[in-house]
Structures are given as C-alpha cells and as structure tokens.
Design a protein around this motif. Structure first.
Motif, mmCIF file in Angstrom:
data_model
loop_
_atom_site.group_PDB
_atom_site.id
_atom_site.type_symbol
_atom_site.label_atom_id
_atom_site.label_comp_id
_atom_site.label_asym_id
_atom_site.label_seq_id
_atom_site.Cartn_x
_atom_site.Cartn_y
_atom_site.Cartn_z
ATOM 1 N N LYS A 52 -30.736 25.161 -3.890
ATOM 2 C CA LYS A 52 -31.155 26.460 -3.353
ATOM 3 C C LYS A 52 -32.585 26.722 -3.788
ATOM 4 N N CYS A 53 -33.407 27.109 -2.830
ATOM 5 C CA CYS A 53 -34.831 27.315 -3.080
ATOM 6 C C CYS A 53 -35.180 28.766 -2.757
ATOM 7 N N TYR A 54 -35.914 29.418 -3.663
ATOM 8 C CA TYR A 54 -36.238 30.833 -3.518
ATOM 9 C C TYR A 54 -37.734 31.065 -3.352
ATOM 10 N N VAL A 55 -38.062 32.115 -2.629
ATOM 11 C CA VAL A 55 -39.420 32.637 -2.603
ATOM 12 C C VAL A 55 -39.323 34.157 -2.525
ATOM 13 N N ASN A 56 -40.196 34.821 -3.248
ATOM 14 C CA ASN A 56 -40.209 36.285 -3.241
ATOM 15 C C ASN A 56 -41.308 36.759 -2.310
ATOM 16 N N THR B 129 -29.840 24.354 -13.052
ATOM 17 C CA THR B 129 -29.190 25.135 -11.994
ATOM 18 C C THR B 129 -29.407 24.520 -10.617
ATOM 19 N N LYS B 130 -30.268 23.505 -10.543
ATOM 20 C CA LYS B 130 -30.649 22.873 -9.271
ATOM 21 C C LYS B 130 -31.224 23.906 -8.301
ATOM 22 N N THR B 131 -32.031 24.802 -8.864
ATOM 23 C CA THR B 131 -32.739 25.802 -8.067
ATOM 24 C C THR B 131 -34.226 25.572 -8.169
ATOM 25 N N ALA B 132 -34.960 26.171 -7.230
ATOM 26 C CA ALA B 132 -36.417 26.102 -7.248
ATOM 27 C C ALA B 132 -36.971 27.472 -6.890
ATOM 28 N N LEU B 133 -38.132 27.778 -7.432
ATOM 29 C CA LEU B 133 -38.837 29.026 -7.136
ATOM 30 C C LEU B 133 -40.252 28.673 -6.701
ATOM 31 N N ILE B 134 -40.622 29.109 -5.501
ATOM 32 C CA ILE B 134 -41.974 28.868 -4.995
ATOM 33 C C ILE B 134 -42.862 30.032 -5.409
ATOM 34 N N GLU B 135 -43.813 29.759 -6.270
ATOM 35 C CA GLU B 135 -44.688 30.814 -6.800
ATOM 36 C C GLU B 135 -45.859 30.171 -7.524
ATOM 37 N N PRO B 136 -47.094 30.455 -7.120
ATOM 38 C CA PRO B 136 -47.532 31.340 -6.037
ATOM 39 C C PRO B 136 -47.710 30.575 -4.718
ATOM 40 N N VAL B 137 -47.955 31.330 -3.648
ATOM 41 C CA VAL B 137 -48.205 30.788 -2.310
ATOM 42 C C VAL B 137 -49.475 31.442 -1.775
#
Length: 312
Positions: free
Chosen positions: A280-284, A242-250
């Motif tokens: 697209k890069c995500y962080v919650n 999907t060419k996405t990234a998820l930053i977890e944990p921080v």
C-alpha cells in the motif's frame, strides 16, 4: 500514566513500533506512518533548523501506561497531531490541553500577541471534532487528504511526451540538481535568480534507517540546454516491516506543469513500489491536489480537518 518528552536515542524505535502497531490495527493513516516520522526528523527538522525555527521533534510528547505507549503528540511545523492507541481515546482532550501549554514555541505570535494554534484531526475520528469544538476550536474550510493505491493491482504505465525521460535516483547522481529542482517546484519565483539550495536536509535524510529501501523518482527534459534539466521530483519512503510507502515530497517545476509529467512521476513511483513488494502506497494532498492524485490512480482514504484556536 506518564507523559515524557521524546528522546531520539531512547524512543525512536519504540515510537516507530507504536506507529506500526497503530497502522496494523486500523489499516489506515489515522495515526502517522513511521515513514512520516522519519521525514519529520531527518528532512523537515533540518530545514526548520536551517531557517532558524524550532525542531518539531523537540516537541514530540509520549503518553505511557505501564511502560507502553498509548498516545503521542506529533508536531509538524506550526501544527500538532495526536496519535492515540485504540481504546485510549479518553486522553484526547488532555493531550490537546497539554499541547496548548507545551508546544507554543513552535508557533509564531501575531502582532496582537496571539498564536493561531493549529490542531490536525482526521474527519473519520468524529469524536475529535466534537471535543475540539467544545474546547473552542474552529475548523477551516479547506482540508487535507490521505490517498492510497495498491501497487500490485494498479493499472499504470509511464507515458511521457517526446524528449522527456523518467529515472530513479541512482540513475541521476547529481544530487544538487535534483534537490534544487524540487525546491523550485515549491518556489517558482526563484527560477529567475538561478536558485541553488543547500544540501543539509538532503544529506540528513540519508541517516534514516529507511533510506536504503527508499527511493527517488525524477523526470528530466532531454531537450533543454540548461544546466538543470530536472523537471519533476518525488521521494518515496519505504517501510519494509509494514510493506507501506509514503511519497513525500512531490514537486514539478512551474513551466513543466500540465504536460502529464506529474502523472508519469506518480506512475513511476507506483511501479517501483510494486517492484519492492510494497502492498500500500500513500500520498498526502492539500485541497485541490487531491484531484491530481485521484486522476493518477490514488483513492482518497480520509479527509483531515485543520482546527484553529487563538492562544496567548
């Protein structure tokens, strides 16, 4: 319609592809990214097991129609989320009822014998809030947030105070130091005890098929004489499909906060995502942390409600 319990050997790839299809159809995080599923299975579940708690993945349930996945219950510790394929929204109420009956072992009972059952629902999916209200759930005031950035257009640079350095994981091979510093950021009260955590969750994460393309970002204090000079840490899961990234944990250790290190950490992650052609890069973020991520260049995509109901 068939409901089945998730089997990692048989269902992991199928569930990954289902979540990818959901993301591609919406372009947002109203269903989990496959990266979050991997974080649950290969990191969080190991931490839960180490603490004597049930593994969340044992309580993933899949809804199928003619062999195709149309929805699933995705637990995350003491909370459950429902992912539903567009066009199948009518199954939501039944999924909540099913979760109430089958996911209870994930929740601890209070002294009164009741469980505070928690369902997480994106506010943009307004029908879910309406149904949950009708089913007797109440929404808490504080919310969660999905935040994103487009790495290829983000105007970011890494700026650090004198004596600090940003590195990527393979440039700092002492894994125990990185992992301990991460947890000290979440539990600053352990600093005084010379805390060093076990490595089972860290090592388990390497089993993820996404690990090879994923990466760590750390900031070190080059001036300190302490054994552990890691100030801040994040891990970035990358899904090349999907060419996405998820930053977890921080995490940033308490005494290193308010120095601009967290922003530098996020900018370092964004720049590496650009290098890896992540689109697209995500962080919650929970509650006030959204302001920090917004200041670092992320845009809030959606708010997420926490819906509670007492069950016995």
């Amino acid at each position: 319609m068939e409901i089945k319990r998730f089997d990692i050997e048989k269902d992991l790839k199928r569930l990954e592809n289902y979540l990818r299809d959901c993301y591609c159809s919406t372009g947002n995080m109203t269903s989990w990214l496959p990266e979050r599923l991997h974080d649950l299975i290969y990191r969080m579940d190991v931490q839960y097991k180490d603490c004597g708690l049930p593994k969340s993945a044992d309580y993933i349930f899949i809804w199928e129609d003619n062999g195709d996945i149309i929805g699933c219950i995705l637990p995350d510790g003491d909370a459950v989320y429902m992912s539903i394929k567009n066009g199948s929204e009518s199954i939501f109420a039944d999924m909540v009822t099913y979760a109430e009956k089958n996911c209870l072992p994930l929740f601890q009972k209070g002294r009164d014998g009741f469980v505070d059952f928690l369902v997480i629902a994106n506010d943009s999916l307004a029908y879910r809030g309406k149904i949950l209200t009708e089913m007797g759930y109440r929404k808490q005031i504080n919310e969660d947030y999905d935040n994103y950035v487009y790495p290829h257009t983000a105007d970011v640079t890494v700026e650090l105070p004198d004596g600090y350095k940003l590195l990527y994981g393979d440039e700092y091979p002492d894994e125990a130091m990185k992992w301990s510093a991460l947890n000290l950021g979440f539990h600053p009260e352990l600093e005084a005890h010379g805390y060093r955590n076990g490595m089972t969750a860290y090592d388990s994460r390497k089993k993820s098929s996404m690990y090879a393309d994923s990466f760590e970002v750390i900031i070190t204090d080059e001036n300190t004489k302490e054994e552990n000079n890691v100030c801040a840490y994040c891990f970035v899961y990358v899904d090349t499909v999907t060419k996405t990234a998820l930053i977890e944990p921080v995490s940033t250790r308490e005494r290193y906060r308010h120095k601009g290190l967290g922003t530098a950490l996020m900018h370092g992650a964004i720049l590496k995502c650009r290098e890896k052609v992540v689109t697209k890069c995500y962080v919650n973020s929970y509650d006030w942390r959204r302001k920090f991520y917004n200041a670092a260049g992320f845009v809030t995509e959606d708010s997420i409600g926490f819906w509670h109901k007492l069950l016995k």
